[in-house]
Design an enzyme around this catalytic site. Structure first.
Site, PDB file in Angstrom:
ATOM      1  N   LYS A 175       0.848  -1.193   0.000  1.00 11.90           N
ATOM      2  CA  LYS A 175       0.000   0.000   0.000  1.00 11.90           C
ATOM      3  C   LYS A 175       0.888   1.249   0.000  1.00 11.90           C
ATOM      4  O   LYS A 175       1.987   1.212   0.536  1.00 11.90           O
ATOM      5  CB  LYS A 175      -0.911   0.008   1.232  1.00 11.90           C
ATOM      6  CG  LYS A 175      -1.758  -1.236   1.411  1.00 11.90           C
ATOM      7  CD  LYS A 175      -2.863  -1.340   0.385  1.00 11.90           C
ATOM      8  CE  LYS A 175      -3.739  -2.569   0.660  1.00 11.90           C
ATOM      9  NZ  LYS A 175      -4.867  -2.682  -0.279  1.00 11.90           N
ATOM     10  N   HIS A 294      -6.599 -13.213  -7.854  1.00 10.49           N
ATOM     11  CA  HIS A 294      -7.412 -12.208  -7.183  1.00 10.49           C
ATOM     12  C   HIS A 294      -8.818 -12.245  -7.766  1.00 10.49           C
ATOM     13  O   HIS A 294      -8.991 -12.471  -8.960  1.00 10.49           O
ATOM     14  CB  HIS A 294      -6.808 -10.811  -7.351  1.00 10.49           C
ATOM     15  CG  HIS A 294      -7.340  -9.815  -6.369  1.00 10.49           C
ATOM     16  ND1 HIS A 294      -8.599  -9.270  -6.475  1.00 10.49           N
ATOM     17  CD2 HIS A 294      -6.793  -9.283  -5.246  1.00 10.49           C
ATOM     18  CE1 HIS A 294      -8.808  -8.437  -5.466  1.00 10.49           C
ATOM     19  NE2 HIS A 294      -7.729  -8.423  -4.703  1.00 10.49           N
TER      20      HIS A 294
END
Length: 475
Positions: A175, A294
Protein backbone atom coordinates in the site's frame (compact mmCIF):
# COMPACT_ATOMS: atom_id res chain seq x y z
CA UNK A 1 -44.61 -20.15 -55.23
CA UNK A 2 -46.69 -20.84 -52.14
CA UNK A 3 -45.45 -23.41 -49.65
CA UNK A 4 -47.98 -26.14 -48.86
CA UNK A 5 -47.39 -28.32 -45.79
CA UNK A 6 -48.03 -32.01 -46.43
CA UNK A 7 -49.94 -34.19 -43.99
CA UNK A 8 -46.77 -36.09 -43.05
CA UNK A 9 -44.96 -32.83 -42.28
CA UNK A 10 -47.69 -31.79 -39.87
CA UNK A 11 -47.13 -34.86 -37.69
CA UNK A 12 -44.94 -34.07 -34.63
CA UNK A 13 -44.64 -30.35 -35.33
CA UNK A 14 -47.03 -27.51 -34.68
CA UNK A 15 -45.94 -23.91 -34.96
CA UNK A 16 -46.70 -21.51 -32.15
CA UNK A 17 -45.86 -20.72 -28.54
CA UNK A 18 -46.38 -23.19 -25.70
CA UNK A 19 -45.56 -23.20 -22.02
CA UNK A 20 -41.98 -24.06 -21.13
CA UNK A 21 -43.18 -26.41 -18.41
CA UNK A 22 -44.72 -28.76 -20.97
CA UNK A 23 -41.21 -29.64 -22.18
CA UNK A 24 -38.65 -28.64 -19.56
CA UNK A 25 -40.34 -29.33 -16.21
CA UNK A 26 -39.69 -33.04 -15.66
CA UNK A 27 -40.21 -34.01 -11.99
CA UNK A 28 -39.86 -37.71 -12.87
CA UNK A 29 -36.33 -37.24 -14.24
CA UNK A 30 -33.52 -38.95 -12.30
CA UNK A 31 -30.21 -37.06 -12.68
CA UNK A 32 -27.33 -39.03 -14.16
CA UNK A 33 -23.84 -39.20 -12.67
CA UNK A 34 -22.62 -37.42 -15.81
CA UNK A 35 -25.08 -34.50 -15.61
CA UNK A 36 -24.02 -31.04 -14.50
CA UNK A 37 -26.50 -30.09 -11.77
CA UNK A 38 -27.45 -26.51 -10.90
CA UNK A 39 -29.35 -25.01 -7.99
CA UNK A 40 -30.98 -21.68 -8.89
CA UNK A 41 -32.72 -19.34 -6.46
CA UNK A 42 -35.66 -18.15 -8.56
CA UNK A 43 -37.92 -15.14 -7.94
CA UNK A 44 -40.58 -15.14 -10.67
CA UNK A 45 -42.60 -12.12 -11.71
CA UNK A 46 -46.04 -11.91 -10.04
CA UNK A 47 -48.47 -14.31 -11.65
CA UNK A 48 -45.84 -16.61 -13.16
CA UNK A 49 -46.28 -20.17 -11.79
CA UNK A 50 -43.23 -21.71 -10.10
CA UNK A 51 -43.14 -24.61 -12.57
CA UNK A 52 -43.22 -22.28 -15.57
CA UNK A 53 -40.48 -20.02 -14.17
CA UNK A 54 -38.25 -23.00 -13.34
CA UNK A 55 -38.83 -24.57 -16.74
CA UNK A 56 -38.02 -21.25 -18.41
CA UNK A 57 -34.63 -21.23 -16.67
CA UNK A 58 -33.96 -24.79 -17.83
CA UNK A 59 -35.00 -23.98 -21.39
CA UNK A 60 -33.20 -20.68 -21.83
CA UNK A 61 -29.97 -22.06 -20.33
CA UNK A 62 -29.97 -25.12 -22.62
CA UNK A 63 -31.86 -25.78 -25.87
CA UNK A 64 -35.03 -23.71 -25.67
CA UNK A 65 -36.26 -20.52 -27.26
CA UNK A 66 -39.49 -18.54 -26.99
CA UNK A 67 -41.41 -20.36 -29.73
CA UNK A 68 -41.58 -23.81 -31.25
CA UNK A 69 -39.12 -24.27 -34.13
CA UNK A 70 -39.26 -26.99 -36.77
CA UNK A 71 -35.52 -27.68 -36.45
CA UNK A 72 -36.29 -29.34 -33.10
CA UNK A 73 -37.26 -32.29 -35.31
CA UNK A 74 -33.67 -32.52 -36.59
CA UNK A 75 -32.21 -33.30 -33.16
CA UNK A 76 -32.95 -35.46 -30.14
CA UNK A 77 -34.48 -32.82 -27.87
CA UNK A 78 -34.96 -35.20 -24.95
CA UNK A 79 -31.25 -36.00 -25.02
CA UNK A 80 -29.97 -32.43 -25.07
CA UNK A 81 -32.49 -30.34 -23.14
CA UNK A 82 -31.98 -29.12 -19.59
CA UNK A 83 -34.45 -30.70 -17.18
CA UNK A 84 -35.91 -29.03 -14.10
CA UNK A 85 -36.29 -32.12 -11.93
CA UNK A 86 -37.20 -30.55 -8.58
CA UNK A 87 -38.61 -27.37 -7.04
CA UNK A 88 -37.97 -26.57 -3.40
CA UNK A 89 -39.95 -23.77 -1.72
CA UNK A 90 -37.91 -21.56 0.59
CA UNK A 91 -39.19 -21.16 4.17
CA UNK A 92 -40.32 -17.62 4.86
CA UNK A 93 -40.27 -16.65 1.17
CA UNK A 94 -43.69 -16.55 -0.52
CA UNK A 95 -42.44 -15.90 -4.04
CA UNK A 96 -39.02 -17.57 -4.11
CA UNK A 97 -37.82 -21.13 -4.54
CA UNK A 98 -34.85 -23.28 -5.47
CA UNK A 99 -35.00 -24.87 -8.93
CA UNK A 100 -32.81 -27.92 -9.51
CA UNK A 101 -31.79 -28.35 -13.13
CA UNK A 102 -29.82 -31.14 -14.79
CA UNK A 103 -27.78 -30.48 -17.94
CA UNK A 104 -26.56 -33.31 -20.19
CA UNK A 105 -22.77 -33.39 -20.43
CA UNK A 106 -22.79 -33.18 -24.23
CA UNK A 107 -24.02 -29.57 -24.04
CA UNK A 108 -20.56 -28.40 -22.95
CA UNK A 109 -17.15 -28.16 -24.58
CA UNK A 110 -14.50 -30.18 -22.78
CA UNK A 111 -12.13 -28.21 -20.55
CA UNK A 112 -13.95 -24.90 -21.04
CA UNK A 113 -15.26 -22.95 -18.06
CA UNK A 114 -16.05 -20.20 -20.54
CA UNK A 115 -18.46 -22.38 -22.49
CA UNK A 116 -20.03 -23.89 -19.37
CA UNK A 117 -20.86 -20.48 -17.90
CA UNK A 118 -21.98 -19.07 -21.25
CA UNK A 119 -24.57 -21.84 -21.41
CA UNK A 120 -25.77 -21.92 -17.82
CA UNK A 121 -25.76 -18.21 -16.90
CA UNK A 122 -25.04 -16.42 -20.15
CA UNK A 123 -28.54 -15.37 -21.22
CA UNK A 124 -31.18 -16.45 -18.74
CA UNK A 125 -30.53 -13.72 -16.16
CA UNK A 126 -32.17 -11.14 -18.40
CA UNK A 127 -35.36 -13.15 -18.85
CA UNK A 128 -38.46 -10.97 -18.36
CA UNK A 129 -40.49 -13.69 -16.62
CA UNK A 130 -38.01 -13.57 -13.73
CA UNK A 131 -37.83 -10.82 -11.16
CA UNK A 132 -34.48 -12.13 -9.89
CA UNK A 133 -32.26 -15.17 -10.34
CA UNK A 134 -29.22 -16.46 -8.49
CA UNK A 135 -27.06 -19.47 -9.25
CA UNK A 136 -26.40 -20.93 -5.80
CA UNK A 137 -24.35 -24.02 -6.62
CA UNK A 138 -23.18 -26.42 -9.32
CA UNK A 139 -22.38 -30.13 -9.17
CA UNK A 140 -19.58 -30.82 -11.64
CA UNK A 141 -19.45 -34.51 -12.60
CA UNK A 142 -16.17 -36.41 -12.53
CA UNK A 143 -16.52 -37.10 -16.26
CA UNK A 144 -16.35 -33.34 -16.95
CA UNK A 145 -13.71 -32.57 -14.32
CA UNK A 146 -11.33 -34.99 -15.99
CA UNK A 147 -11.24 -32.72 -19.04
CA UNK A 148 -9.67 -29.91 -16.96
CA UNK A 149 -6.09 -29.47 -15.76
CA UNK A 150 -7.16 -27.55 -12.66
CA UNK A 151 -4.63 -25.69 -10.48
CA UNK A 152 -1.12 -25.45 -11.93
CA UNK A 153 0.41 -27.12 -8.86
CA UNK A 154 -1.83 -27.28 -5.80
CA UNK A 155 -1.26 -27.00 -2.06
CA UNK A 156 1.23 -29.80 -1.45
CA UNK A 157 3.46 -28.95 -4.40
CA UNK A 158 3.50 -25.30 -3.31
CA UNK A 159 4.64 -26.26 0.18
CA UNK A 160 7.38 -28.43 -1.30
CA UNK A 161 8.53 -25.58 -3.55
CA UNK A 162 8.64 -23.15 -0.61
CA UNK A 163 9.85 -25.69 1.99
CA UNK A 164 7.28 -24.36 4.46
CA UNK A 165 5.06 -26.69 6.47
CA UNK A 166 2.84 -26.80 9.54
CA UNK A 167 1.49 -23.26 9.47
CA UNK A 168 -0.40 -20.79 7.30
CA UNK A 169 1.69 -18.59 5.05
CA UNK A 170 1.94 -14.86 5.69
CA UNK A 171 1.45 -12.17 3.07
CA UNK A 172 1.00 -8.44 2.62
CA UNK A 173 -0.49 -6.27 -0.10
CA UNK A 174 1.75 -3.29 -0.77
CA UNK A 175 0.00 0.00 0.00
CA UNK A 176 -0.81 2.54 -1.25
CA UNK A 177 -2.03 0.35 -4.05
CA UNK A 178 -1.48 3.08 -6.65
CA UNK A 179 1.03 5.90 -6.99
CA UNK A 180 4.34 4.48 -5.75
CA UNK A 181 7.36 4.57 -8.04
CA UNK A 182 8.84 1.18 -8.91
CA UNK A 183 11.90 1.80 -6.72
CA UNK A 184 9.90 2.76 -3.64
CA UNK A 185 7.58 -0.15 -4.29
CA UNK A 186 10.54 -2.55 -4.32
CA UNK A 187 11.81 -1.03 -1.09
CA UNK A 188 8.49 -1.75 0.64
CA UNK A 189 8.59 -5.33 -0.65
CA UNK A 190 12.09 -5.86 0.73
CA UNK A 191 11.23 -4.46 4.16
CA UNK A 192 8.15 -6.68 4.52
CA UNK A 193 9.93 -9.85 3.42
CA UNK A 194 12.97 -9.14 5.57
CA UNK A 195 10.67 -8.63 8.56
CA UNK A 196 9.28 -12.16 8.35
CA UNK A 197 6.57 -12.43 5.70
CA UNK A 198 6.53 -15.21 3.12
CA UNK A 199 4.89 -13.19 0.36
CA UNK A 200 4.12 -9.66 -0.69
CA UNK A 201 1.57 -8.80 -3.32
CA UNK A 202 0.61 -6.43 -6.11
CA UNK A 203 -2.88 -5.09 -5.61
CA UNK A 204 -5.48 -6.05 -8.18
CA UNK A 205 -5.37 -2.76 -10.09
CA UNK A 206 -1.59 -2.49 -10.41
CA UNK A 207 -0.82 -3.43 -14.01
CA UNK A 208 1.35 -1.00 -16.01
CA UNK A 209 0.46 2.63 -15.34
CA UNK A 210 2.37 5.84 -16.10
CA UNK A 211 3.69 6.14 -12.54
CA UNK A 212 4.97 2.54 -12.53
CA UNK A 213 5.52 0.47 -15.67
CA UNK A 214 5.33 -3.26 -15.21
CA UNK A 215 8.89 -4.05 -16.30
CA UNK A 216 10.36 -1.54 -13.82
CA UNK A 217 8.25 -2.97 -11.01
CA UNK A 218 9.29 -6.52 -11.83
CA UNK A 219 12.99 -5.59 -11.78
CA UNK A 220 12.90 -3.76 -8.44
CA UNK A 221 10.74 -6.45 -6.85
CA UNK A 222 13.09 -9.20 -8.04
CA UNK A 223 16.02 -7.36 -6.50
CA UNK A 224 14.08 -7.06 -3.22
CA UNK A 225 13.21 -10.76 -3.17
CA UNK A 226 16.74 -11.97 -3.86
CA UNK A 227 18.11 -9.66 -1.17
CA UNK A 228 15.51 -10.74 1.42
CA UNK A 229 16.12 -14.42 0.66
CA UNK A 230 19.86 -14.00 1.12
CA UNK A 231 19.40 -12.28 4.48
CA UNK A 232 16.73 -14.58 5.96
CA UNK A 233 17.60 -17.95 4.46
CA UNK A 234 13.91 -18.44 3.56
CA UNK A 235 12.25 -18.70 0.16
CA UNK A 236 10.29 -15.51 -0.51
CA UNK A 237 7.86 -14.43 -3.20
CA UNK A 238 5.87 -11.51 -4.54
CA UNK A 239 2.65 -11.87 -6.52
CA UNK A 240 3.61 -10.06 -9.71
CA UNK A 241 0.35 -9.12 -11.42
CA UNK A 242 0.59 -10.11 -15.08
CA UNK A 243 -3.02 -9.16 -15.91
CA UNK A 244 -2.84 -7.27 -19.20
CA UNK A 245 -4.94 -5.91 -22.07
CA UNK A 246 -4.29 -9.01 -24.22
CA UNK A 247 -3.36 -12.64 -23.64
CA UNK A 248 -0.18 -12.11 -25.65
CA UNK A 249 0.91 -9.27 -23.36
CA UNK A 250 -0.07 -11.30 -20.28
CA UNK A 251 2.20 -14.18 -21.33
CA UNK A 252 5.00 -11.74 -22.18
CA UNK A 253 4.92 -10.43 -18.61
CA UNK A 254 4.78 -13.97 -17.22
CA UNK A 255 7.84 -14.94 -19.26
CA UNK A 256 9.78 -11.97 -17.89
CA UNK A 257 8.88 -12.97 -14.32
CA UNK A 258 10.24 -16.42 -15.09
CA UNK A 259 13.48 -14.93 -16.44
CA UNK A 260 13.88 -13.10 -13.12
CA UNK A 261 13.49 -16.44 -11.28
CA UNK A 262 10.33 -15.38 -9.49
CA UNK A 263 8.35 -18.22 -7.88
CA UNK A 264 4.82 -16.83 -8.29
CA UNK A 265 2.72 -14.51 -10.46
CA UNK A 266 -0.79 -13.14 -10.11
CA UNK A 267 -3.93 -12.79 -12.22
CA UNK A 268 -7.31 -11.05 -11.88
CA UNK A 269 -9.40 -13.96 -13.11
CA UNK A 270 -12.82 -12.34 -13.38
CA UNK A 271 -11.91 -9.04 -15.00
CA UNK A 272 -9.49 -10.79 -17.38
CA UNK A 273 -11.84 -13.68 -18.12
CA UNK A 274 -11.75 -17.45 -17.88
CA UNK A 275 -10.14 -17.98 -21.28
CA UNK A 276 -7.17 -15.84 -20.28
CA UNK A 277 -7.02 -17.48 -16.86
CA UNK A 278 -7.00 -21.03 -18.21
CA UNK A 279 -4.31 -20.04 -20.71
CA UNK A 280 -2.14 -18.62 -17.93
CA UNK A 281 -2.76 -21.57 -15.62
CA UNK A 282 -1.54 -24.03 -18.24
CA UNK A 283 1.52 -21.85 -18.86
CA UNK A 284 2.26 -21.84 -15.13
CA UNK A 285 2.20 -25.63 -14.90
CA UNK A 286 4.46 -25.96 -17.92
CA UNK A 287 6.90 -23.39 -16.50
CA UNK A 288 6.92 -24.29 -12.81
CA UNK A 289 5.31 -21.02 -11.69
CA UNK A 290 2.78 -20.69 -8.87
CA UNK A 291 -0.36 -18.72 -9.69
CA UNK A 292 -2.09 -16.38 -7.24
CA UNK A 293 -5.66 -15.41 -8.16
CA UNK A 294 -7.41 -12.21 -7.18
CA UNK A 295 -11.21 -12.13 -7.34
CA UNK A 296 -11.63 -8.45 -8.27
CA UNK A 297 -15.21 -7.77 -9.41
CA UNK A 298 -16.66 -10.81 -7.61
CA UNK A 299 -19.04 -8.80 -5.40
CA UNK A 300 -20.74 -7.40 -8.50
CA UNK A 301 -21.97 -10.95 -9.07
CA UNK A 302 -22.17 -12.53 -5.62
CA UNK A 303 -23.06 -9.83 -3.06
CA UNK A 304 -26.85 -9.76 -3.55
CA UNK A 305 -28.69 -12.63 -1.93
CA UNK A 306 -31.41 -12.92 -4.56
CA UNK A 307 -29.62 -12.19 -7.83
CA UNK A 308 -26.29 -13.11 -9.37
CA UNK A 309 -23.86 -15.98 -8.88
CA UNK A 310 -22.77 -17.21 -5.46
CA UNK A 311 -19.04 -17.15 -4.83
CA UNK A 312 -19.02 -20.91 -4.19
CA UNK A 313 -19.81 -21.30 -7.91
CA UNK A 314 -17.04 -18.88 -8.89
CA UNK A 315 -14.67 -20.77 -6.58
CA UNK A 316 -15.48 -24.08 -8.26
CA UNK A 317 -15.00 -22.50 -11.67
CA UNK A 318 -11.62 -21.12 -10.61
CA UNK A 319 -10.46 -24.51 -9.35
CA UNK A 320 -11.34 -25.95 -12.74
CA UNK A 321 -9.79 -23.09 -14.72
CA UNK A 322 -6.68 -23.08 -12.56
CA UNK A 323 -5.08 -21.17 -9.71
CA UNK A 324 -2.96 -22.04 -6.67
CA UNK A 325 -4.34 -19.28 -4.40
CA UNK A 326 -7.61 -17.36 -4.37
CA UNK A 327 -8.97 -14.66 -2.09
CA UNK A 328 -11.92 -15.89 -0.02
CA UNK A 329 -12.59 -13.16 2.53
CA UNK A 330 -11.70 -13.36 6.21
CA UNK A 331 -14.94 -13.69 8.23
CA UNK A 332 -13.39 -11.37 10.85
CA UNK A 333 -12.08 -8.51 8.67
CA UNK A 334 -13.59 -5.64 6.70
CA UNK A 335 -15.07 -7.66 3.83
CA UNK A 336 -18.40 -9.50 3.59
CA UNK A 337 -18.38 -13.13 4.73
CA UNK A 338 -20.59 -15.35 6.92
CA UNK A 339 -18.47 -17.95 8.73
CA UNK A 340 -20.43 -21.06 7.77
CA UNK A 341 -20.80 -19.99 4.15
CA UNK A 342 -17.13 -18.98 3.87
CA UNK A 343 -15.87 -22.26 5.32
CA UNK A 344 -18.18 -24.09 2.93
CA UNK A 345 -16.53 -22.70 -0.18
CA UNK A 346 -13.07 -22.85 1.42
CA UNK A 347 -13.58 -26.62 1.73
CA UNK A 348 -14.79 -26.73 -1.88
CA UNK A 349 -11.48 -25.13 -2.87
CA UNK A 350 -9.18 -27.31 -0.77
CA UNK A 351 -10.72 -30.72 -0.17
CA UNK A 352 -11.07 -33.67 -2.52
CA UNK A 353 -14.58 -34.77 -1.49
CA UNK A 354 -17.26 -32.56 0.09
CA UNK A 355 -20.64 -33.84 1.23
CA UNK A 356 -23.85 -31.92 0.68
CA UNK A 357 -24.40 -29.63 3.67
CA UNK A 358 -27.16 -27.05 3.39
CA UNK A 359 -26.16 -25.48 6.72
CA UNK A 360 -23.04 -24.26 4.89
CA UNK A 361 -24.78 -23.55 1.59
CA UNK A 362 -23.46 -26.68 -0.15
CA UNK A 363 -26.33 -27.98 -2.27
CA UNK A 364 -24.55 -30.94 -3.86
CA UNK A 365 -21.96 -33.51 -2.90
CA UNK A 366 -18.83 -32.71 -4.92
CA UNK A 367 -16.12 -35.23 -5.81
CA UNK A 368 -13.06 -33.45 -7.22
CA UNK A 369 -11.51 -36.67 -8.55
CA UNK A 370 -8.04 -35.90 -7.13
CA UNK A 371 -7.83 -32.46 -8.77
CA UNK A 372 -5.26 -30.41 -6.77
CA UNK A 373 -6.63 -28.02 -4.17
CA UNK A 374 -6.45 -24.23 -4.04
CA UNK A 375 -5.04 -22.39 -1.04
CA UNK A 376 -7.49 -19.92 0.52
CA UNK A 377 -6.27 -16.34 0.96
CA UNK A 378 -7.70 -14.40 3.90
CA UNK A 379 -7.25 -10.72 3.16
CA UNK A 380 -9.05 -7.50 4.01
CA UNK A 381 -8.98 -5.44 7.19
CA UNK A 382 -7.11 -7.89 9.41
CA UNK A 383 -4.46 -7.22 12.07
CA UNK A 384 -2.58 -9.03 14.86
CA UNK A 385 -5.58 -9.30 17.19
CA UNK A 386 -7.35 -11.32 14.48
CA UNK A 387 -4.54 -13.88 14.24
CA UNK A 388 -5.94 -16.48 16.70
CA UNK A 389 -9.35 -16.48 15.00
CA UNK A 390 -7.80 -16.66 11.52
CA UNK A 391 -5.64 -19.65 12.42
CA UNK A 392 -8.62 -21.37 14.05
CA UNK A 393 -10.97 -20.68 11.12
CA UNK A 394 -8.67 -21.34 8.16
CA UNK A 395 -6.17 -23.87 9.51
CA UNK A 396 -2.77 -24.36 7.92
CA UNK A 397 -3.58 -24.38 4.21
CA UNK A 398 -4.18 -20.66 3.84
CA UNK A 399 -2.37 -17.40 3.22
CA UNK A 400 -3.10 -14.78 5.87
CA UNK A 401 -2.57 -11.47 4.17
CA UNK A 402 -2.11 -8.27 6.17
CA UNK A 403 -1.84 -5.11 4.06
CA UNK A 404 -2.64 -2.20 6.33
CA UNK A 405 -2.02 -4.62 9.21
CA UNK A 406 1.66 -4.69 8.19
CA UNK A 407 2.36 -1.35 6.53
CA UNK A 408 0.34 0.57 9.11
CA UNK A 409 2.65 -0.40 11.98
CA UNK A 410 3.84 2.75 13.79
CA UNK A 411 7.51 1.73 13.44
CA UNK A 412 7.42 0.87 9.75
CA UNK A 413 7.08 -2.05 7.36
CA UNK A 414 9.68 -4.48 8.70
CA UNK A 415 8.47 -4.21 12.33
CA UNK A 416 4.91 -4.64 11.06
CA UNK A 417 5.92 -7.86 9.33
CA UNK A 418 7.76 -9.05 12.44
CA UNK A 419 4.70 -8.39 14.60
CA UNK A 420 2.57 -10.57 12.33
CA UNK A 421 5.14 -13.37 12.19
CA UNK A 422 5.51 -13.40 15.99
CA UNK A 423 1.72 -13.44 16.44
CA UNK A 424 1.40 -16.33 13.96
CA UNK A 425 4.18 -18.39 15.52
CA UNK A 426 2.68 -17.84 18.99
CA UNK A 427 -0.74 -19.02 17.80
CA UNK A 428 0.69 -22.11 16.09
CA UNK A 429 2.67 -23.06 19.20
CA UNK A 430 -0.38 -22.55 21.42
CA UNK A 431 -2.58 -24.60 19.09
CA UNK A 432 -0.04 -27.42 18.98
CA UNK A 433 0.04 -27.40 22.79
CA UNK A 434 -3.72 -27.92 22.84
CA UNK A 435 -4.86 -24.42 23.77
CA UNK A 436 -8.20 -23.05 22.52
CA UNK A 437 -7.38 -20.22 20.11
CA UNK A 438 -10.88 -18.76 20.06
CA UNK A 439 -11.23 -18.70 23.85
CA UNK A 440 -7.63 -17.90 24.80
CA UNK A 441 -6.56 -15.92 21.73
CA UNK A 442 -6.27 -12.58 23.49
CA UNK A 443 -4.10 -14.05 26.24
CA UNK A 444 -1.88 -15.80 23.68
CA UNK A 445 -1.22 -12.54 21.83
CA UNK A 446 -0.61 -10.59 25.04
CA UNK A 447 1.87 -13.21 26.28
CA UNK A 448 3.81 -13.04 23.02
CA UNK A 449 3.78 -9.23 23.09
CA UNK A 450 5.71 -9.25 26.40
CA UNK A 451 8.89 -10.32 24.60
CA UNK A 452 8.20 -8.77 21.18
CA UNK A 453 8.17 -4.95 21.20
CA UNK A 454 7.04 -4.97 17.55
CA UNK A 455 3.96 -7.02 18.45
CA UNK A 456 3.30 -4.91 21.55
CA UNK A 457 3.23 -1.74 19.46
CA UNK A 458 0.85 -3.33 16.94
CA UNK A 459 -1.44 -4.55 19.73
CA UNK A 460 -1.64 -1.09 21.22
CA UNK A 461 -2.36 0.57 17.87
CA UNK A 462 -5.18 -1.73 16.78
CA UNK A 463 -6.73 -2.75 20.09
CA UNK A 464 -10.00 -0.90 19.40
CA UNK A 465 -10.36 -1.71 15.68
CA UNK A 466 -13.32 -3.95 14.83
CA UNK A 467 -15.51 -4.48 11.76
CA UNK A 468 -18.84 -5.55 13.22
CA UNK A 469 -21.48 -5.49 10.51
CA UNK A 470 -24.14 -8.06 9.83
CA UNK A 471 -23.26 -10.36 6.92
CA UNK A 472 -25.54 -9.96 3.89
CA UNK A 473 -24.89 -13.40 2.40
CA UNK A 474 -26.40 -15.84 4.88
CA UNK A 475 -28.06 -19.22 4.51
Amino acid sequence: MAYTQSKSQKVGYQAGVKDYRLTYYTPDYTPKDTDILAAFRVTPQPGVPFEEAAAAVAAESSTGTWTTVWTDLLTDLDRYKGCCYDIEPLPGEDNQFIAYIAYPLDLFEEGSVTNMLTSIVGNVFGFKALKALRLEDLRIPVAYLKTFQGPPHGIQVERDKLNKYGRPLLGCTIKPKLGLSAKNYGRAVYECLRGGLDFTKDDENINSQPFQRWRDRFLFVADAIHKAQAETGEIKGHYLNVTAPTCEEMLKRAEFAKELEMPIIMHDFLTAGFTANTTLSKWCRDNGMLLHIHRAMHAVMDRQKNHGIHFRVLAKCLRMSGGDHIHTGTVVGKLEGDKAVTLGFVDLLRENYIEQDRSRGIYFTQDWASMPGVMAVASGGIHVWHMPALVDIFGDDAVLQFGGGTLGHPWGNAPGATANRVALEACIQARNEGRDLMREGGDIIREAARWSPELAAACELWKEIKFEFEAQDTI
